[in-house]
Design an enzyme around this catalytic site. Structure first.
Site, PDB file in Angstrom:
ATOM      1  N   THR A 195      12.485  -4.619   5.411  1.00  0.00           N
ATOM      2  CA  THR A 195      11.978  -3.284   5.668  1.00  0.00           C
ATOM      3  C   THR A 195      11.687  -2.524   4.376  1.00  0.00           C
ATOM      4  O   THR A 195      12.292  -2.807   3.352  1.00  0.00           O
ATOM      5  CB  THR A 195      13.129  -2.584   6.430  1.00  0.00           C
ATOM      6  OG1 THR A 195      13.416  -3.377   7.560  1.00  0.00           O
ATOM      7  CG2 THR A 195      12.816  -1.180   6.826  1.00  0.00           C
ATOM      8  N   ASP A 226      17.581  -1.667  13.504  1.00  0.00           N
ATOM      9  CA  ASP A 226      18.247  -0.490  12.927  1.00  0.00           C
ATOM     10  C   ASP A 226      17.270   0.543  12.368  1.00  0.00           C
ATOM     11  O   ASP A 226      17.603   1.720  12.261  1.00  0.00           O
ATOM     12  CB  ASP A 226      19.217  -0.935  11.827  1.00  0.00           C
ATOM     13  CG  ASP A 226      18.523  -1.653  10.671  1.00  0.00           C
ATOM     14  OD1 ASP A 226      17.558  -2.408  10.919  1.00  0.00           O
ATOM     15  OD2 ASP A 226      18.947  -1.463   9.524  1.00  0.00           O
ATOM     16  N   GLY A 249      19.558  -6.102  10.630  1.00  0.00           N
ATOM     17  CA  GLY A 249      19.672  -4.823  11.328  1.00  0.00           C
ATOM     18  C   GLY A 249      20.822  -4.758  12.303  1.00  0.00           C
ATOM     19  O   GLY A 249      21.422  -3.698  12.505  1.00  0.00           O
TER      20      GLY A 249
HETATM   21  N1  ASP Z   1      16.463  -4.269   9.128  1.00  0.00           N
HETATM   22  C1  ASP Z   1      15.286  -4.873   9.704  1.00  0.00           C
HETATM   23  C2  ASP Z   1      15.548  -5.195  11.135  1.00  0.00           C
HETATM   24  O1  ASP Z   1      16.661  -5.606  11.470  1.00  0.00           O
HETATM   25  C3  ASP Z   1      14.823  -6.125   9.059  1.00  0.00           C
HETATM   26  C4  ASP Z   1      14.862  -6.223   7.573  1.00  0.00           C
HETATM   27  O2  ASP Z   1      14.983  -5.246   6.869  1.00  0.00           O
HETATM   28  O3  ASP Z   1      14.759  -7.357   7.088  1.00  0.00           O
HETATM   29  O4  ASP Z   1      14.644  -5.106  11.914  1.00  0.00           O
END
Ligand code: ASP
Length: 337
Positions: A195, A226, A249
């Site tokens: 992200t 998340d 997340g």
């Molecule tokens: N946090 C993000 C999610 O779980 C993915 C990531 O940052 O790699 O969708």
């Protein structure tokens, strides 16, 4: 000194009036938009505008396969985007989750916050309906590259589950093994995937956090991560600080990651200790799909830090006096050393 502008209906008016030196920080790959965000802040613009503009640039960066146009798709090959934005002085929050077809979910998240203050989060078809009503344009989000990644991932490469091996196990176990094998083949790409987080502090003392993602590659359709959830991927409270997360997340959701970092700041921890305490807590949880979790934070007096379990992880900073984006290593959590 002047008060911050009112949001559309006035219900979420910022209460910040002080003069502060602006700062903007972001996760890996935020450099695609950070200079634009700092430009807005230097001209006296708001943290809200700076965060939105920075993230839009990242969402439009087709070389970044983790958000916006070009984001890697879900298990059915469809791009579903999550995004959220939070204003620290009012703790106003807007988010969208599992949104298809719209390339700039951060702007739709902001619009949810501004014109639907009775709600914080819209998902799926409802989020798309709202985006259409608000006049946002749809676009093809799957690029040739992300389409290819997806289909290459689906090609069978491991025949070990066929023939004698499959006869040896009962149906349930065979199903479970083949599901795990599929997930393994569709593993996330190498490198600092994830992200984009952006946190800005404007000259009025307002802190705003924004988060945008295509989520975990090959996720189950409809999965919201998340990044759309207040206190998990994103949290801002102008009294203590703002924090955001990238990586696994589901771990951030289970520990209330971003909120927990801000809580650490409230208790008097330094920015780096607040980040590390959250990662250590997450590291205690059982998780068969454990993957990297990273976090970063910014305080109302402009201090910042970021932490990770990966030694090569970094974050980006621009202050009012920076000549270019400054990239710093994230502090590595001892538990992961
Ligand atoms: N946090 C993000 C999610 O779980 C993915 C990531 O940052 O790699 O969708």
């Amino acid at each position: 000194m002047r008060p911050l502008r009112q949001l559309v209906d006035g219900a979420l008016t910022s209460v910040c009036t002080m003069t502060t030196s602006p700062v903007i920080i972001g996760s890996e790959r935020s450099e695609a938009g950070l200079a634009l965000g700092m430009d807005i802040l230097r001209r006296g613009g708001s943290a809200l505008d700076a965060v939105e503009a920075t993230i839009r640039k990242c969402e439009d960066n087709r070389d970044d396969v983790f958000l916006g146009t070009g984001g890697l798709p879900n298990a059915q090959g469809v791009v579903e985007l999550d995004a959220s934005i939070m204003v620290g002085s009012t703790r106003a929050f807007g988010a969208v989750g599992a949104l298809q077809h719209y390339p700039n979910p951060i702007s739709i998240a902001r619009r949810v916050m501004e014109v639907l203050p009775q709600h914080c989060l819209l998902v799926g078809e409802g989020a798309a309906l709202f985006a259409a009503e608000q006049g946002f344009e749809t676009a093809e989000l799957l690029t040739e590259y992300s389409r290819r990644r997806y289909y290459e991932g689906l090609q069978p490469t491991d025949r070990s589950l066929e023939g004698e091996n499959t006869k040896a196990v009962d149906g349930d176990e065979r199903y479970r093994l083949s599901a795990l094998e599929l997930v393994a083949r569709l593993g996330p790409p190498e490198g600092m995937y994830g992200t984009v987080n952006v946190i800005a502090l404007d000259q009025y003392g307002e802190l705003v956090t924004g988060v945008s993602t295509s989520g975990y590659p090959w996720k189950y359709p409809g999965r919201v991560g998340d990044s759309s959830l207040p206190g998990c991927g994103n949290y801002a409270d102008s009294r203590y600080g703002a924090a955001a997360c990238t990586g696994r997340g589901e771990l951030s959701m289970r520990v209330g990651g971003a909120r927990s970092v801000v809580e650490g700041l409230k208790q008097g921890r330094s920015p780096v200790d607040a980040c590390l305490a959250m990662l250590r807590d997450a590291a205690t949880l059982p998780d068969p799909f454990r993957a990297e979790l990273r976090t970063l934070c910014l305080t109302p007096d402009g201090r910042h830090a970021a932490a990770s379990g990966q030694t090569t992880a970094t974050y980006n900073v621009l202050t009012a006096t920076s000549v270019g984006v400054e990239t710093y290593p994230r502090t590595v959590d001892d538990v992961h050393r």
